[in-house]
Scaffold this active site. Structure first.
Site, PDB file in Angstrom:
ATOM      1  N   ASP A   1      -1.479  -7.532  30.099  1.00 52.88           N
ATOM      2  CA  ASP A   1      -1.191  -8.032  31.425  1.00 52.88           C
ATOM      3  C   ASP A   1      -1.506  -6.629  32.093  1.00 52.88           C
ATOM      4  O   ASP A   1      -1.368  -5.483  31.550  1.00 52.88           O
ATOM      5  CB  ASP A   1       0.337  -8.274  31.487  1.00 52.88           C
TER       6      ASP A   1
ATOM      7  N   ASP B   1       5.418 -10.988  28.514  1.00 56.93           N
ATOM      8  CA  ASP B   1       7.191 -10.658  28.479  1.00 56.93           C
ATOM      9  C   ASP B   1       7.953 -11.842  28.754  1.00 56.93           C
ATOM     10  O   ASP B   1       9.201 -11.701  28.502  1.00 56.93           O
ATOM     11  CB  ASP B   1       7.344  -9.474  29.474  1.00 56.93           C
TER      12      ASP B   1
ATOM     13  N   ASP C   1       5.183 -16.755  28.346  1.00 56.93           N
ATOM     14  CA  ASP C   1       4.081 -16.178  27.572  1.00 56.93           C
ATOM     15  C   ASP C   1       4.234 -16.420  26.264  1.00 56.93           C
ATOM     16  O   ASP C   1       3.189 -16.244  25.388  1.00 56.93           O
ATOM     17  CB  ASP C   1       4.251 -14.616  27.913  1.00 56.93           C
TER      18      ASP C   1
END
Length: 970
Positions: A352, A699, A703
């Site tokens: 990310d 997070d 996900d």
């Protein structure tokens, strides 16, 4: 209504009116429930926390340690040995020997291995549990009419929970009241934009989760506003808990190390059984019957113990544990020990952007507005051609309100530029965040983007609290994902009369309004804000906005966005009346353009070097973000993840692609922008189908499936949800990409060292087996090594140097080579042939020594041949030969004399200590009696040292030969 008659979690709370929801839970919006009710409901529903339903119990962790096929074989050997001792235990006692000592020793080793593995795995689980407790928030609730702050785990259905900006929602609930309430639900739904919540409405039962705007959910975050919530579901009954339960029902795949160790155990055990069968068959044929069956069984037991590296599980466990401890010091928490080694096989890191590659602190970099000075402030009638739109750079880092405004290197004072001062006022007032200083550190309460705006206003002397009192907010048109803008209406008092108490700032306000009583400030998407503007602010007034100026502003917006900046447009409008609610389309027209403000979530300074290290190590970094593709491209290019002009795959394109099309493109794309969390799972699966070994960061709850699917799932320790941590193999305690690279390097070092000491241990084991098998074939009579002596070799003379080799420092090229395939065999790249070759050399040296020692003892003692004497020489030679092996095996290519002996002082210490311990078995009477050894003369000991040194010489000659041939050793 009693606790036992409360509704279940299947109740469709979003379809109920507020009063009905309160009635079902026997609660009161003003007073909440009583402490007695809380106790009853805690008994019924349990604590409000996520349960680790898939976590193994202490008993299951312990039992798992004894499922290793090599330990099972040792248990069988111990039982058979115990059965043999049971037949003649009286005779052994009479002869002064201790019966069952082999059985006791073997079982002790088995138990020790099991306990060691149990302790390490339990420690990893407890570390995660401690991390989860740290993230448990406190909650403000109404109970019996009193406001209390309680731990989140003490919430029960029926509690009335109070929310405000910055808090994390601790349970699912039905909104009772709200004021400008916005909640970021990305952790649950994946939607990046905050959701505007509404209490006074009931929704259809079939309303999707993301559209239930009258509910709040556990794990989400209040961005702005306030709310009062009736708690409806807690713990595993929440939406977060449901996903957690689903995730925890998925079984984990074995790691590459576990697969390799299983393969190793199968090969060793099956090979041992075949060899045992051959020896017994050959012995029976040679004896023409079963007269020597007991001797053959004893030989077979010795061979079985010799082939199993008893110390290997312990050495691997300790090696992984040491790697885990080193990683924790580098801010990486490993949940399961084998994942340490697994990191060394990673070929692709999908990361990310926000918080991992960047600092997750938005900072204004530039302000694009007209710039005039005190010389032309009062010139209201400037022509359109005299406008001077400029991009001002803003200095300063983080949220500290210190920095300067510079134009082409020259400092600009905001007080001298009415246009700059006006846009800074808009930044401060059209804003719901607060800038606070806590323990000397400046922090933002609210949205990071708005925090950057409050900070830049403060840098220009515009304090939000001060201006909120000067121009109080009396109305607003809130931001929404559909509107993509926000407007606030402020009251202006007595400016035109000249008697305002705001005399020091009257020029600023007077420039914005003339006779109007209200000021509306708007911010949002530059394209949308600009489209609603007809004039532009210049000097101390406004002029018509030309088409040419619109083009310049839009071009500047594109340039800023292309440089990775997030850009907002600002405008204002004087009003004579307070707009009614819902009239935004009418009043947000004919506005006056103020300018652009561009901000950046700056890259972490250490990430650029980490990305370069990835490239050199043959690891491809990939950015996956929900941000705009221009921002993603700029950050990725700046960090070296992608090159200028590389393709960016956006979520809409990915959504239209089939799995086959995505698989064809996945090796060509390093930037994914505007993707939803569910897209991560498809990206991971496509990479894996291409044979890539994938590490994935995440997070949010959404996900978690991708984290579970990835070969290494990496959760964020700071921003990550409990569910994402539960689905992961590793938790980043600092949410930093560079930590992943550090952990990957550690994984490579661990795997290299594991291969090194496997070569070391198994090479000698093969030599032991061949030596034991040769004794009866050569007609020497007796077993050269007893099971107890073999255990000593495998645990002490093999184990201690092996542990020292486990901390061998990384070789210089550890991150300069591509990763080894996670699917390669443990015997790959010549390791298997090395072990066989070294094992044969061990055996040849030992057999020659054994024959010489047998004949030597026979000559010395004549008819009174003492087998313990020549057996002790064989035992000692094998042990000492391993010491030379340990010193030589530290490097695959460099000669020992070329290496610094103190770069790993543990090897030198282990060799000295092990040699002393081995000599104690020969020269300390109690140990000599227990291990069945014989006193050796100095001449005999010197012969043992001489033969054992041949092992060291052979390995060093191999290195020279391979160097001359231009080949690399394993």
């Amino acid at each position: 209504m009693s606790a036992n008659s409360l509704p279940d979690s299947a109740t469709v709370w979003h379809s109920l009116e507020v009063d009905k929801a309160l009635e079902l839970l026997s609660s009161n919006a003003d007073t909440g429930i009583s402490p007695q009710e809380v106790e009853q409901r805690l008994q019924k529903y349990g604590p409000n926390e996520l349960e680790e339903t898939s976590g193994r119990s202490a008993w299951e962790i312990l039992v798992d340690q004894f499922k290793n096929i090599m330990l099972l074989m040792l248990i069988a050997v111990a039982l058979i040995s115990g059965g043999i001792d049971l037949l003649d235990w009286r005779e052994k006692l009479q002869a002064g020997e201790m019966p069952f000592k082999d059985t006791i020793a073997i079982l002790a080793i088995v138990i020790l291995n099991g306990i060691l593995g149990y302790v390490q795995e339990s420690r990893a689980e407890k570390a995660l549990a401690a991390l989860k407790k740290l993230s448990s928030p406190n909650v403000r609730v109404m109970r019996s009419g009193r406001l209390e702050e309680v731990a989140a785990k003490e919430l029960v259905p029926g509690d009335v929970m109070l929310l405000e900006a910055g808090v994390q929602v601790a349970a699912d609930g039905r909104l009772l009241e709200e004021s400008n309430l916005q909640i970021r639900e990305s952790a649950l739904t994946g939607e990046a934009e905050a959701v505007n919540k509404r209490a006074k409405m009931a929704l259809p039962e079939e309303t999707s989760l993301g559209d239930r705007i009258n509910l709040v959910f556990q794990g989400t975050e209040v961005v702005q506003g306030r709310g009062k919530v009736l708690v409806t579901n807690t713990g595993m009954k929440t939406e977060l808990g449901k996903i957690a339960a689903l995730l925890q029902s998925v079984e984990n795949e074995p790691t590459p190390l576990q697969q390799r160790m299983t393969q190793l155990g199968n090969v060793l055990v099956s090979g041992s059984l075949v060899l045992v069968a051959l020896v017994i068959i050959a012995g029976v044929i040679q004896a023409r019957g079963f007269s020597n069956l007991k001797d053959l069984v004893e030989v077979s037991l010795s061979m079985a113990v010799a082939v199993v590296p008893e110390g290997l599980p312990a050495v691997i466990t300790v090696t992984l544990a040491l790697g885990t401890q080193r990683m924790v010091r580098q801010n990486a928490l490993i949940r399961k020990l084998p994942a340490v080694e697994t990191l060394g096989s990673v070929t692709t890191i999908c990361s990310d952007k926000t918080g991992t590659l960047t600092q997750n602190k938005m900072v204004v970099q530039s302000v694009y507005t007209n710039v005039s000075t005190s010389q032309n402030v009062n010139n209201v009638h400037q022509s359109q051609q005299s406008t001077n739109n400029q991009s001002l750079s803003v200095t300063g880092t983080g949220y500290a309100p210190s920095g300067d405004f510079e134009l082409q290197g020259n400092k600009i004072e905001p007080q001298e530029s009415p246009e700059l001062q006006a846009i800074l006022v808009a930044c401060a007032l059209c804003n719901d965040s607060e800038l606070q200083q806590q323990q000397g550190e400046w922090r933002i309460l609210g949205d990071p983007t708005e925090g950057a705006l409050v900070t830049v206003a403060a840098k220009g002397g515009i304090e939000k609290d001060q201006w909120n009192s000067k121009l109080p907010r009396v109305g607003e048109f809130p931001f929404s994902s559909e509107r993509k803008r926000m407007s606030v209406i402020c009251k202006v008092e007595q400016v035109q009369t000249g008697v305002s108490p705001l005399s020091s700032v009257d020029p600023v306000i007077s420039n914005l309004v003339k006779s109007e009583s209200y000021l509306m400030f708007s911010k949002g998407s530059p394209e949308l804000i600009l489209a609603r503007c007809t004039r532009i602010y210049v000097g101390s007034g406004s002029i018509s906005l030309s088409d040419e100026q619109r083009k310049q502003i839009l071009a500047q917006n594109d340039q800023m966005a292309g440089n990775g900046l997030r850009v907002l447009g600002f405008a204002y409008k004087p009003l004579t009346e307070l707009p009614p609610e819902g009239s935004d389309e009418i009043y947000e027209q004919d506005m006056v353009w103020l300018g652009l403000v561009a901000m950046l979530d700056a890259p972490r300074p250490e990430v650029r070097a980490a990305v370069q290290e990835c490239r050199e190590a043959g690891i491809r970094p990939v950015m996956i973000t929900g941000d705009h593709q221009l921002t993603a491209r700029a950050i990725a290019t700046d960090l070296g993840i992608a090159q200028a002009g590389d393709r960016v795959l956006v979520g809409q394109e990915l959504q239209r692609m089939s799995d086959q099309e995505l698989e064809q493109n996945v090796d060509l794309v390093s930037i994914y922008a505007r993707v939803a969390p569910e897209h991560k799972l498809r990206i991971v699966q496509a990479l894996q189908r291409r044979g890539r070994f994938v590490a994935m960061t995440g997070d949010g709850v959404n996900d978690a499936p991708a984290l579970k699917q990835a070969d290494i799932g990496i959760a964020m320790g700071i921003t990550g949800t409990d569910v994402s941590k539960e689905a992961s193999d590793m938790v980043l305690l600092d949410d930093n990409f560079a930590t992943i690279v550090t952990a990957t390097k550690e994984g490579r070092v661990v795997y290299t060292n594991i291969r090194r000491f496997i070569k070391y241990i198994l090479g000698s084991n093969i030599g032991e087996v061949i030596t034991i098998a040769a004794a009866p074939i050569l007609g020497l009579g007796g077993v050269p090594l007893t099971p107890l002596q073999i255990l000593w070799m495998n645990l002490v003379t093999d184990g201690l140097p092996a542990l020292a080799l486990a901390v061998e420092p990384p070789e210089p090229d550890v991150m300069k080579r591509p990763p080894f395939s996670p699917r390669e065999s443990i015997f790959a790249r010549g390791l298997g042939s090395y072990m066989i070759r070294i094992g044969i050399i061990f055996a040849i040296i030992s057999i020659i020594l054994m024959v010489w020692a047998y004949n030597h003892v026979k000559v010395v003692t004549g008819a009174g041949l003492d087998p313990q004497r020549w057996q002790t020489m064989v035992f000692t030679t094998l042990c000492l030969a391993q010491m030379g092996h340990a010193i030589a095996i530290r490097s695959n290519t460099r000669l020992t004399i070329e290496m610094n002996p103190f770069s790993n002082p543990f090897v030198l210490g282990a060799v000295v200590l092990t040699t002393i311990l081995q000599l104690m078995l020969v020269y300390v009477p109690p140990l000599r009696a227990f291990f069945g050894t014989h006193f050796l003369s100095l001449q005999e000991l010197g012969i043992c040292f001489g033969f054992s040194a041949l092992m060291f010489v052979w390995i060093e000659l191999e290195k020279l030969f391979l160097r001359l041939m231009g080949k690399k050793s394993v």
